[in-house]
Design a protein around this motif. Structure first.
Motif, PDB file in Angstrom:
ATOM      1  N   ASP A   1      17.637 -21.827  25.209  1.00 16.68           N
ATOM      2  CA  ASP A   1      18.972 -21.796  25.726  1.00 16.68           C
ATOM      3  C   ASP A   1      19.752 -20.659  24.971  1.00 16.68           C
ATOM      4  OD1 ASP A   1      18.388 -23.900  27.438  1.00 16.68           O
ATOM      5  OD2 ASP A   1      19.235 -25.144  26.190  1.00 16.68           O
ATOM      6  N   ALA A   2      19.572 -20.635  23.590  1.00 15.31           N
ATOM      7  CA  ALA A   2      20.313 -19.609  22.743  1.00 15.31           C
ATOM      8  C   ALA A   2      19.832 -18.155  23.092  1.00 15.31           C
ATOM      9  CB  ALA A   2      20.164 -19.815  21.128  1.00 15.31           C
TER      10      ALA A   2
ATOM     11  N   ARG B   1      11.003 -24.695  22.142  1.00 13.82           N
ATOM     12  CA  ARG B   1      12.046 -25.580  22.182  1.00 13.82           C
ATOM     13  C   ARG B   1      13.256 -25.248  22.832  1.00 13.82           C
ATOM     14  NH1 ARG B   1      11.943 -28.783  17.215  1.00 13.82           N
ATOM     15  NH2 ARG B   1      14.291 -29.027  17.303  1.00 13.82           N
ATOM     16  N   GLN B   2      13.726 -26.250  23.543  1.00 16.85           N
ATOM     17  CA  GLN B   2      14.554 -25.961  24.903  1.00 16.85           C
ATOM     18  C   GLN B   2      16.080 -25.068  24.035  1.00 16.85           C
ATOM     19  OE1 GLN B   2      14.336 -26.456  28.426  1.00 16.85           O
ATOM     20  NE2 GLN B   2      15.952 -24.751  27.960  1.00 16.85           N
ATOM     21  N   GLU B   3      16.687 -25.799  22.803  1.00 20.85           N
ATOM     22  CA  GLU B   3      17.726 -25.372  22.202  1.00 20.85           C
ATOM     23  C   GLU B   3      17.491 -23.730  21.740  1.00 20.85           C
ATOM     24  OE1 GLU B   3      15.868 -27.795  18.870  1.00 20.85           O
ATOM     25  OE2 GLU B   3      15.775 -27.748  20.984  1.00 20.85           O
ATOM     26  N   ASN B   4      16.400 -23.356  21.573  1.00 24.97           N
ATOM     27  CA  ASN B   4      15.892 -22.068  21.011  1.00 24.97           C
ATOM     28  C   ASN B   4      16.006 -21.240  22.393  1.00 24.97           C
ATOM     29  OD1 ASN B   4      15.987 -22.890  18.360  1.00 24.97           O
ATOM     30  ND2 ASN B   4      13.590 -22.826  18.292  1.00 24.97           N
TER      31      ASN B   4
ATOM     32  N   PRO C   1      18.666 -21.941  16.250  1.00 21.63           N
ATOM     33  CA  PRO C   1      18.972 -20.841  17.343  1.00 21.63           C
ATOM     34  C   PRO C   1      20.165 -19.888  17.083  1.00 21.63           C
ATOM     35  CG  PRO C   1      19.850 -23.087  17.509  1.00 21.63           C
ATOM     36  CD  PRO C   1      18.944 -23.221  16.356  1.00 21.63           C
TER      37      PRO C   1
END
Length: 197
Positions: free
Chosen positions: A169-170, A164-167, A139
């Motif tokens: 979110d970024a 992917r949630q973190e990607n 991310p």
């Protein structure tokens, strides 16, 4: 539109890997737990090692649980797992590309271009932004900024799709609209205004 590749468009068949794990009394997923740990996975995604070197690194981290030969078999079964493209998603993205720029943004190995040919989608996107070619992986904000620049639009005008949630979110933190992908209906719903226009 900026779209991830793996687990959105491309899906791997790990049946052989699972069978090998069972045959050596490893719990299913033990190999991928090792393989996708950041210290093992990141060098692959940044283009510093090849998929075969990655398989060797996986094997080196499995001793004590399996023999050296078994470790290499497991590593190679993952690194060379067959894959397919989700034809429904591909068809949807081809329709989208008729209306706006499409950029694939993926954490991938140096063999991505060859993989896209094997999938029959090397012409799917206007641009491909690969972590192995850019030297930076999601991310990290730099890969999103690169993708938006290739699309020729401001980050605020980008829809970013990833599993992917973190990607996601970024991307949202940069000002993009984010979509956490689970199934083709998610994508179709988000794109309906574009496709209807």
């Amino acid at each position: 539109m900026l779209c991830d590749l793996d687990n959105v468009i491309r899906f791997y068949d790990t049946t052989q890997l699972s069978a090998l794990e069972r045959s050596v009394d490893l719990p299913e997923g033990a190999t991928t737990d090792v393989a996708y740990s950041p210290e093992i996975d990141l060098p692959l995604l940044l283009g510093r090692i090849t998929p075969d070197e990655w398989a060797g690194t996986i094997a080196a981290r499995l001793p004590g649980r399996v023999t050296e030969v078994q470790g290499y078999e497991l590593g190679y079964a993952l690194a060379r797992a067959p894959f397919r493209a989700d034809e429904a998603v591909v068809a949807l993205l081809r329709r989208v590309r008729e209306r706006l720029p499409l950029v694939l943004v993926t954490n991938a190995s140096v063999q991505l271009e060859e993989d896209l040919v094997l999938l029959g989608i090397d012409d799917l996107a206007d641009h491909v932004v690969s972590s192995a070619r850019e030297g930076v992986a999601k991310p990290d904000r730099a890969i999103y900024e690169t993708a938006a620049a290739r699309a020729g639009v401001a980050v605020e005008r980008c829809l970013f799709v990833d599993d992917r949630q973190e990607n996601v979110d970024a991307a949202v933190a940069l000002g993009m609209t984010g979509l956490l992908y689970r199934e083709p209906a998610d994508l179709e719903g988000a794109l309906s205004p574009v496709l209807a226009g």
